[in-house]
Design an enzyme around this catalytic site. Sequence first.
Site, PDB file in Angstrom:
ATOM      1  N   SER A 142      15.644 -17.616  -5.706  1.00 56.27           N
ATOM      2  CA  SER A 142      16.291 -16.812  -6.741  1.00 56.27           C
ATOM      3  C   SER A 142      16.501 -17.716  -7.953  1.00 56.27           C
ATOM      4  O   SER A 142      16.457 -18.950  -7.818  1.00 56.27           O
ATOM      5  CB  SER A 142      17.655 -16.330  -6.219  1.00 56.27           C
ATOM      6  OG  SER A 142      18.456 -15.828  -7.265  1.00 56.27           O
ATOM      7  N   TYR A 155      25.648 -17.432  -1.600  1.00 56.24           N
ATOM      8  CA  TYR A 155      24.283 -17.068  -2.021  1.00 56.24           C
ATOM      9  C   TYR A 155      23.663 -18.206  -2.833  1.00 56.24           C
ATOM     10  O   TYR A 155      22.528 -18.622  -2.592  1.00 56.24           O
ATOM     11  CB  TYR A 155      24.351 -15.778  -2.847  1.00 56.24           C
ATOM     12  CG  TYR A 155      23.014 -15.168  -3.182  1.00 56.24           C
ATOM     13  CD1 TYR A 155      22.338 -14.361  -2.267  1.00 56.24           C
ATOM     14  CD2 TYR A 155      22.422 -15.375  -4.431  1.00 56.24           C
ATOM     15  CE1 TYR A 155      21.114 -13.784  -2.583  1.00 56.24           C
ATOM     16  CE2 TYR A 155      21.203 -14.808  -4.751  1.00 56.24           C
ATOM     17  CZ  TYR A 155      20.547 -14.005  -3.828  1.00 56.24           C
ATOM     18  OH  TYR A 155      19.331 -13.436  -4.148  1.00 56.24           O
TER      19      TYR A 155
HETATM   20  P1  NAD Z   1      16.763  -5.356  -0.047  1.00 55.38           P
HETATM   21  O1  NAD Z   1      18.164  -5.146   0.364  1.00 55.38           O
HETATM   22  O2  NAD Z   1      16.031  -4.291  -0.783  1.00 55.38           O
HETATM   23  O3  NAD Z   1      15.869  -5.760   1.219  1.00 55.38           O
HETATM   24  C1  NAD Z   1      16.270  -6.736   2.129  1.00 55.38           C
HETATM   25  C2  NAD Z   1      15.649  -6.446   3.475  1.00 55.38           C
HETATM   26  O4  NAD Z   1      16.037  -7.502   4.357  1.00 55.38           O
HETATM   27  C3  NAD Z   1      16.122  -5.121   4.119  1.00 55.38           C
HETATM   28  O5  NAD Z   1      15.010  -4.378   4.581  1.00 55.38           O
HETATM   29  C4  NAD Z   1      17.008  -5.581   5.266  1.00 55.38           C
HETATM   30  O6  NAD Z   1      16.986  -4.704   6.392  1.00 55.38           O
HETATM   31  C5  NAD Z   1      16.379  -6.927   5.595  1.00 55.38           C
HETATM   32  N1  NAD Z   1      17.315  -7.806   6.303  1.00 55.38           N
HETATM   33  C6  NAD Z   1      18.618  -8.041   6.023  1.00 55.38           C
HETATM   34  N2  NAD Z   1      19.138  -8.868   6.922  1.00 55.38           N
HETATM   35  C7  NAD Z   1      18.152  -9.180   7.796  1.00 55.38           C
HETATM   36  C8  NAD Z   1      18.078  -9.991   8.948  1.00 55.38           C
HETATM   37  N3  NAD Z   1      19.150 -10.650   9.408  1.00 55.38           N
HETATM   38  N4  NAD Z   1      16.899 -10.085   9.608  1.00 55.38           N
HETATM   39  C9  NAD Z   1      15.811  -9.415   9.167  1.00 55.38           C
HETATM   40  N5  NAD Z   1      15.819  -8.624   8.074  1.00 55.38           N
HETATM   41  C10 NAD Z   1      16.981  -8.513   7.407  1.00 55.38           C
HETATM   42  O7  NAD Z   1      16.802  -6.724  -0.899  1.00 55.38           O
HETATM   43  P2  NAD Z   1      15.770  -7.366  -1.945  1.00 55.38           P
HETATM   44  O8  NAD Z   1      16.391  -7.286  -3.281  1.00 55.38           O
HETATM   45  O9  NAD Z   1      14.390  -6.881  -1.754  1.00 55.38           O
HETATM   46  O10 NAD Z   1      15.881  -8.911  -1.505  1.00 55.38           O
HETATM   47  C11 NAD Z   1      14.855  -9.596  -0.829  1.00 55.38           C
HETATM   48  C12 NAD Z   1      15.011 -11.083  -1.097  1.00 55.38           C
HETATM   49  O11 NAD Z   1      14.901 -11.334  -2.500  1.00 55.38           O
HETATM   50  C13 NAD Z   1      16.370 -11.658  -0.669  1.00 55.38           C
HETATM   51  O12 NAD Z   1      16.185 -12.937  -0.112  1.00 55.38           O
HETATM   52  C14 NAD Z   1      17.117 -11.763  -1.980  1.00 55.38           C
HETATM   53  O13 NAD Z   1      18.093 -12.760  -1.956  1.00 55.38           O
HETATM   54  C15 NAD Z   1      15.977 -12.129  -2.918  1.00 55.38           C
HETATM   55  N6  NAD Z   1      16.250 -11.881  -4.328  1.00 55.38           N
HETATM   56  C16 NAD Z   1      16.536 -10.625  -4.753  1.00 55.38           C
HETATM   57  C17 NAD Z   1      16.796 -10.436  -6.098  1.00 55.38           C
HETATM   58  C18 NAD Z   1      17.118  -9.093  -6.658  1.00 55.38           C
HETATM   59  O14 NAD Z   1      17.540  -9.041  -7.816  1.00 55.38           O
HETATM   60  N7  NAD Z   1      16.944  -8.012  -5.931  1.00 55.38           N
HETATM   61  C19 NAD Z   1      16.747 -11.516  -6.992  1.00 55.38           C
HETATM   62  C20 NAD Z   1      16.448 -12.774  -6.496  1.00 55.38           C
HETATM   63  C21 NAD Z   1      16.191 -12.947  -5.165  1.00 55.38           C
END
Ligand code: NAD
Length: 260
Positions: A142, A155
């Site tokens: 991130s 985080y």
């Molecule tokens: P999201 O909530 O849309 O998807 C996350 C997925 O992870 C879900 O399907 C959930 O069921 C799964 N998950 C959660 N806990 C789990 C576990 N213990 N084991 C297996 N699966 C699990 O979130 P997203 O925004 O797509 O985030 C994905 C990644 O991107 C994360 O690591 C997040 O930190 C990172 N990220 C997101 C953003 C953003 O702005 N959305 C920005 C930077 C980084």
Amino acid sequence: MSRFDGKVGIITGAASGIGLAIAEQFAREGGHAVVADLNLDAAREAADRIASFGPQPMAVAMDVGDERQVEDGISAVMENFGRIDVLVSNAGIQIVKLMVEFPFSEWKKLLAIHLDGAFLTTRACLKHMYAQKSGAVVFVGSVHSKEASKLKAPYVTAKHGLIGLCKVLAKEGAEYNVRANVVCPGFVRTPLVDKQIPEQAKELGISEDEVVRNVMLKETVDGEFTTVEDVAEAVLYFAGFSSNALTGQSMVVSHGWFMQ
Ligand code: NAD
């Protein structure tokens, strides 16, 4: 001939958001996408959709923070496909609270998913990648791998930690032609972000619109969210790079929010 023809890629947290977009794009480019997620029904739905346009995908139930479930899940992938070429360690959650009142149980829960999860899934895939003498691991970090924000102590800690894990893997994996890199997205409109907009508004005492404009997108060059497709493209660039020239690196995809 596509970039990932015949390759097997495990994407954790791929039932939703960024992981789903990565799995779909990997499949569009010829790869067998393994949708690994806590939520098996959603993982199966995603895999069914992917099957309509890509090579045979697979859905695997896995809590990435649980050693047994990770080992069993990766073994099932090996039984099914016989190889693992790409791991995208993407599963993650967000919990926003001021540090002074952050419950220890929630701190541990977040670190277990982001850090234990990255370590356990990587370790389980590495023995197969080392035996093949090839592989790519991409961690979804991130902007918070490099920058801090209020309310996000575990985080920011976890996402910084992924950079360290990646650098160690880059050194250990090199002799086996296994590369490790980190993609660092800015804000992407997924369920993870949608959930925190009202939470941040409440914690900071501002409107949801102000959270979006003045907290999330304030430092971007154009006031725009990064998209899941933008992140997928960056992840697959690292995943598809074929030499150790590009390893141990991190790439920020954030509309200029963070420039390095
Ligand atoms: P999201 O909530 O849309 O998807 C996350 C997925 O992870 C879900 O399907 C959930 O069921 C799964 N998950 C959660 N806990 C789990 C576990 N213990 N084991 C297996 N699966 C699990 O979130 P997203 O925004 O797509 O985030 C994905 C990644 O991107 C994360 O690591 C997040 O930190 C990172 N990220 C997101 C953003 C953003 O702005 N959305 C920005 C930077 C980084």
